[in-house]
Each structure stands twice: as C-alpha cells, then as structure tokens.
Design a protein around this motif. Structure first.
Motif, mmCIF file in Angstrom:
data_model
loop_
_atom_site.group_PDB
_atom_site.id
_atom_site.type_symbol
_atom_site.label_atom_id
_atom_site.label_comp_id
_atom_site.label_asym_id
_atom_site.label_seq_id
_atom_site.Cartn_x
_atom_site.Cartn_y
_atom_site.Cartn_z
ATOM 1 N N ASP A 48 0.834 -1.206 0.000
ATOM 2 C CA ASP A 48 0.000 0.000 0.000
ATOM 3 C C ASP A 48 0.869 1.258 0.000
ATOM 4 O O ASP A 48 0.604 2.209 -0.733
ATOM 5 N N VAL A 49 1.920 1.246 0.818
ATOM 6 C CA VAL A 49 2.824 2.402 0.919
ATOM 7 C C VAL A 49 3.515 2.642 -0.420
ATOM 8 O O VAL A 49 3.611 3.783 -0.875
ATOM 9 N N ARG A 50 3.978 1.571 -1.067
ATOM 10 C CA ARG A 50 4.642 1.727 -2.373
ATOM 11 C C ARG A 50 3.716 2.378 -3.398
ATOM 12 O O ARG A 50 4.160 3.091 -4.281
ATOM 13 N N LYS A 51 2.424 2.133 -3.272
ATOM 14 C CA LYS A 51 1.465 2.705 -4.215
ATOM 15 C C LYS A 51 0.985 4.099 -3.789
ATOM 16 O O LYS A 51 0.208 4.727 -4.488
ATOM 17 N N GLY A 52 1.427 4.560 -2.616
ATOM 18 C CA GLY A 52 1.055 5.897 -2.156
ATOM 19 C C GLY A 52 -0.359 5.978 -1.597
ATOM 20 O O GLY A 52 -0.961 7.053 -1.608
ATOM 21 N N TYR A 53 -0.872 4.872 -1.075
ATOM 22 C CA TYR A 53 -2.251 4.830 -0.571
ATOM 23 C C TYR A 53 -2.366 5.415 0.826
ATOM 24 O O TYR A 53 -1.386 5.563 1.556
ATOM 25 N N GLN A 54 -3.591 5.710 1.194
ATOM 26 C CA GLN A 54 -3.960 6.081 2.550
ATOM 27 C C GLN A 54 -5.005 5.072 3.020
ATOM 28 O O GLN A 54 -5.487 4.271 2.227
ATOM 29 N N CYS A 55 -5.364 5.086 4.298
ATOM 30 C CA CYS A 55 -6.321 4.103 4.806
ATOM 31 C C CYS A 55 -7.702 4.312 4.181
ATOM 32 O O CYS A 55 -7.998 5.381 3.623
ATOM 33 N N ASP A 56 -8.539 3.303 4.275
ATOM 34 C CA ASP A 56 -9.872 3.367 3.677
ATOM 35 C C ASP A 56 -10.701 4.518 4.244
ATOM 36 O O ASP A 56 -11.412 5.200 3.504
ATOM 37 N N ALA A 57 -10.616 4.740 5.557
ATOM 38 C CA ALA A 57 -11.408 5.815 6.167
ATOM 39 C C ALA A 57 -11.017 7.171 5.601
ATOM 40 O O ALA A 57 -11.880 7.994 5.283
ATOM 41 N N CYS A 58 -9.716 7.409 5.451
ATOM 42 C CA CYS A 58 -9.261 8.686 4.898
ATOM 43 C C CYS A 58 -9.625 8.802 3.413
ATOM 44 O O CYS A 58 -10.014 9.870 2.945
ATOM 45 N N ALA A 59 -9.486 7.710 2.686
ATOM 46 C CA ALA A 59 -9.847 7.730 1.263
ATOM 47 C C ALA A 59 -11.339 8.015 1.094
ATOM 48 O O ALA A 59 -11.737 8.819 0.244
ATOM 49 N N ASP A 60 -12.159 7.371 1.911
ATOM 50 C CA ASP A 60 -13.610 7.612 1.845
ATOM 51 C C ASP A 60 -13.944 9.062 2.189
ATOM 52 O O ASP A 60 -14.772 9.686 1.510
ATOM 53 N N ALA A 61 -13.311 9.610 3.217
ATOM 54 C CA ALA A 61 -13.569 10.995 3.615
ATOM 55 C C ALA A 61 -13.153 11.953 2.498
ATOM 56 O O ALA A 61 -13.864 12.915 2.197
ATOM 57 N N GLU A 62 -12.031 11.688 1.876
ATOM 58 C CA GLU A 62 -11.543 12.542 0.785
ATOM 59 C C GLU A 62 -12.473 12.493 -0.420
ATOM 60 O O GLU A 62 -12.649 13.476 -1.126
ATOM 61 N N GLU A 63 -13.066 11.327 -0.639
ATOM 62 C CA GLU A 63 -13.966 11.152 -1.792
ATOM 63 C C GLU A 63 -15.417 11.506 -1.453
ATOM 64 O O GLU A 63 -16.291 11.396 -2.302
ATOM 65 N N GLY A 64 -15.666 11.894 -0.187
ATOM 66 C CA GLY A 64 -17.013 12.269 0.208
ATOM 67 C C GLY A 64 -17.916 11.079 0.517
ATOM 68 O O GLY A 64 -19.127 11.214 0.500
ATOM 69 N N CYS A 65 -17.333 9.932 0.799
ATOM 70 C CA CYS A 65 -18.083 8.709 1.140
ATOM 71 C C CYS A 65 -18.005 8.498 2.633
ATOM 72 O O CYS A 65 -17.098 7.872 3.135
ATOM 73 N N PHE A 66 -18.916 9.031 3.357
ATOM 74 C CA PHE A 66 -18.849 8.922 4.827
ATOM 75 C C PHE A 66 -19.530 7.680 5.201
ATOM 76 O O PHE A 66 -19.689 7.044 5.995
#
Length: 66
Positions: A48-66
């Motif tokens: 995940d780190v190599r791909k530059g990902y963040q955790c699911d909760a942060c990704a959902d918040a950034e995308e507006g998926c609460f």
C-alpha cells in the motif's frame, strides 16, 4: 473473467468487492505502516505504501463517502 482468475485477483485485496484498493495483509506483506494522512498505526501494508495509498477511512472521507 474466469472464476479462478477472479478468486486470485480478489485475494490480493484486503476487502474484495468493497470500495477499497488496499492490499491484503499477509506474512510477507503485513499491515505495519501508519496512514500518511490520519497517522493511525498499522493501517497500511508495504505494498500500500509503495502505491502511495492512505487508509480506507481517509480515502472515503476525501472522496465524500462517509
């Protein structure tokens, strides 16, 4: 896609069928890294780190998926 191919692809993801790109934790790819955004420990695998990902909760918040 063939059932075997689908199954193999799904085993590489932490939550197959769910809106998540995080890789599955394994002995060789443990969930040992913090999220770069929220800093919560043990959220990401080395893959995940190599791909530059963040955790699911942060990704959902950034995308507006609460």
């Amino acid at each position: 896609m063939h059932d075997e191919e689908t199954q193999q692809r799904n085993t590489m993801f932490a939550r197959p069928g769910i809106n998540s790109a995080l890789r599955a934790a394994t002995r060789n790819n443990p969930r040992i890294h913090p999220c770069p955004r929220c800093k919560q420990p043990d959220r990401l695998t080395p893959a995940d780190v190599r791909k530059g990902y963040q955790c699911d909760a942060c990704a959902d918040a950034e995308e507006g998926c609460f």
